[in-house]
Enzyme design. Sequence first.
Site, PDB file in Angstrom:
ATOM      1  CE1 TYR A 109      -3.869   2.356   0.967  1.00 49.91           C
ATOM      2  CE2 TYR A 109      -2.078   3.539   2.028  1.00 49.91           C
ATOM      3  CZ  TYR A 109      -3.364   3.502   1.540  1.00 49.91           C
ATOM      4  OH  TYR A 109      -4.152   4.630   1.617  1.00 49.91           O
ATOM      5  CD  GLU A 197      -6.135   4.436  -1.096  1.00 45.96           C
ATOM      6  OE1 GLU A 197      -7.132   4.240  -1.835  1.00 45.96           O
ATOM      7  OE2 GLU A 197      -6.201   4.431   0.146  1.00 45.96           O
TER       8      GLU A 197
END
Length: 386
Positions: A109, A197
């Site tokens: 991530y 993101e």
Amino acid sequence: MNIHEHQAKELLKEFKIPVPKGNVIFSLNEIDKKIKNLNTNNLVVKAQIHAGGRGKAGGIKLVKNKDDLLKETSAMFGKTLVTHQTGKKGKKVKRIYIEEACNVKKEFYLACLIDRTSSKVAFISSTEGGMDIEKVAKDNPEKIVTTKFNLADKILNDDLNKITNIFNLNKKQKEQANKIINSIFNLFITKDANLVEINPLVITETDDLLCLDAKINFDDNAIFRHPEISKLRDLDEEDPIEIEASKHNLSYIKLDGSIGCMVNGAGLAMATLDIIKMYGKEPANFLDVGGGASKEKVAAAFKIILSDKSVKGILVNIFGGILRCDELAKGLIEAAKETKMNVPLVVRLSGTNFEEGNKILKNSNLKILSASDLDDAAKKIVKAVG
Ligand code: GDP
Ligand code: MN
């Protein structure tokens, strides 16, 4: 403002950030044309909606040949996906991204956002890629690394190392990661984003880094500087009432309760929501008509509140500064008549021309309860809604 994954990936490409090859389709008959440059033996079919969690909701499918591609895309078009981010109503799939799939060794991530508490830019990195990051933050906070630095700075080597340390990369991957992070930061600043993101950022079977999913959110107050971004807006993904409000330059946010609110000033609006809650009811919206609202703007705001079927009563709380209370009263009456308003309305006016405003409301023959102060107003509307 949010954009779709396929649009976010176009932007990543522009900033030389590695993404898989892919094309978006809006209908089935575009497929043949749009898969010509792709390897059809290994594709991933991705529903394009403004929400994450598509994988678990059936919005991401791996396919190995053209027959399966047709099967999955036909099933996906028009389907309503319900994920943890869409609400119960879900979101209908109107466009699909067809992308070359890759074999994944590891999922990470990586996100860049603004940390408002420290007024810095923050990179969040985690080895728990592909998962719901809020859940990781709750269950395994030690697996999340936050690296903060000043907006004006270049990213220092120490910070790059801090961001990537947990990924445990080899030399080649570390160089790729540094480039990706610098480019994300560059995109973030250049395009006035609030969030970039990448979830997941993966290591492929050739040991390279690749961005498999991308979400970008932009600062609405800076959109005017980026016409190329504002073109990417997809109104189908937005709440129709919020679109109407933005046309009139009203700050409107839908909430879950039953008391509609019309207030001037964001701080006053927050106080109004708080006091409604304190007396045991829930507000149906946040609505700030702004400082110098005209009669027309007030009328538009009123109609917007009433178009929400869950509104069982309205509280108007106005402090007349630039906005004069008599102007406001006229706007209200006009809108109430036009919409054939049939829910209780409590109005609290204070400030410039409030006596005249109250007089106009009283003489209107409409059923309007006037209130002397905010406390009185909140009690009256809560009681009236019952
Ligand atoms: P989200 O569920 O809406 O966040 O959608 P994602 O694009 O992140 O896809 C969900 C998951 O599908 C990813 O975390 C991956 O595990 C998997 N996935 C997506 N694309 C590929 C691919 O090309 N190859 C493989 N093996 N898995 C993929
Ligand atoms: Mn994802």
